[in-house]
Design a protein around this motif. Structure first.
Motif, PDB file in Angstrom:
ATOM      1  N   GLU A 179       0.739  -1.104   0.167  1.00  0.00           N
ATOM      2  CA  GLU A 179       0.111  -0.072  -0.105  1.00  0.00           C
ATOM      3  C   GLU A 179       0.980   1.278  -0.019  1.00  0.00           C
ATOM      4  N   ARG A 224      -8.167  -1.915  -2.077  1.00  0.00           N
ATOM      5  CA  ARG A 224      -8.383  -1.777  -0.702  1.00  0.00           C
ATOM      6  C   ARG A 224      -7.983  -0.429  -0.117  1.00  0.00           C
ATOM      7  N   LEU A 225      -7.176   0.302  -0.934  1.00  0.00           N
ATOM      8  CA  LEU A 225      -6.876   1.535  -0.677  1.00  0.00           C
ATOM      9  C   LEU A 225      -8.004   2.498  -0.933  1.00  0.00           C
ATOM     10  N   ASP A 251     -11.414   1.228  -0.508  1.00  0.00           N
ATOM     11  CA  ASP A 251     -11.997   1.104   0.612  1.00  0.00           C
ATOM     12  C   ASP A 251     -11.692   1.833   1.885  1.00  0.00           C
ATOM     13  N   LYS A 252     -10.469   2.046   1.889  1.00  0.00           N
ATOM     14  CA  LYS A 252      -9.921   2.839   2.829  1.00  0.00           C
ATOM     15  C   LYS A 252     -10.201   4.359   2.791  1.00  0.00           C
ATOM     16  N   LEU A 294      -8.282   6.097   0.885  1.00  0.00           N
ATOM     17  CA  LEU A 294      -6.943   6.561   0.776  1.00  0.00           C
ATOM     18  C   LEU A 294      -6.766   6.827  -0.585  1.00  0.00           C
TER      19      LEU A 294
END
Length: 129
Positions: free
Chosen positions: A19, A57-58, A60-61, A63
Motif C-alpha cells: 500500500e 483496498r486503498l 475502501d480505506k 486513501l
C-alpha cells in the motif's frame, strides 16, 4: 531451497508495504494512474491483479479515489503524503495510553531543523490551540 534475490518469489512484501509503495507512486506522479501505470511505477514484478487489489483496498480505506473526471479506471490519492502522515500521528496520539510521553519521545528525536520548524508552527498558531 529458494534462491534469495531482491523481491524474488521467496520474499513477500506485506500488504502495508505494498500500500505504501502504491501511494508513493501516485504521490510522485501527481496525476491519476491506471493499475497498469502503477504496476510499471512500482516495478519488481508485481502482478497486475495484485496492484489492482491493493488499489481497491486503498479505495475502501478512502486513501485513493477513482478519477471521475478523467481517465476511466485511474486512481489518485485522496490525501497528500503530509496530510496522511499528520492524520496517522494524531490517531496514534489519540489511541496511546500516554500521549504527552509519546510527544516528548517524538520531540527529542527531531533534528535541530525539525525542532525549530515545530517551534515556529506552535508559536505562530498560538501554542497549537
Amino acid at each position: 531451497m529458494a534462491a534469495s534475490s531482491p523481491r524474488g518469489r521467496g520474499e513477500r512484501r506485506g500488504a502495508g508495504t505494498l500500500e505504501s509503495e502504491v501511494l508513493a507512486v501516485l504521490w510522485a506522479t501527481g496525476e491519476p494512474l491506471t493499475p497498469s501505470e502503477v504496476q510499471a511505477g512500482i516495478g519488481g514484478g508485481l502482478a497486475y491483479n495484485t496492484v489492482h487489489t491493493i488499489l481497491k483496498r486503498l479505495h475502501d480505506k478512502a486513501l485513493v479515489v477513482r478519477d471521475a473526471g478523467g481517465r476511466r479506471g485511474a486512481y489518485r490519492p485522496a490525501k497528500d503524503a503530509a496530510e496522511l502522515t499528520a492524520e496517522m500521528m494524531h490517531q496514534a496520539l489519540d489511541k496511546g495510553p500516554d500521549p504527552i510521553a509519546a510527544l516528548e519521545r517524538f520531540a527529542t528525536g527531531l533534528s535541530a531543523e525539525q525542532a525549530a520548524a515545530l517551534r515556529g508552527f506552535l508559536t505562530a498558531d498560538g501554542g497549537g490551540r
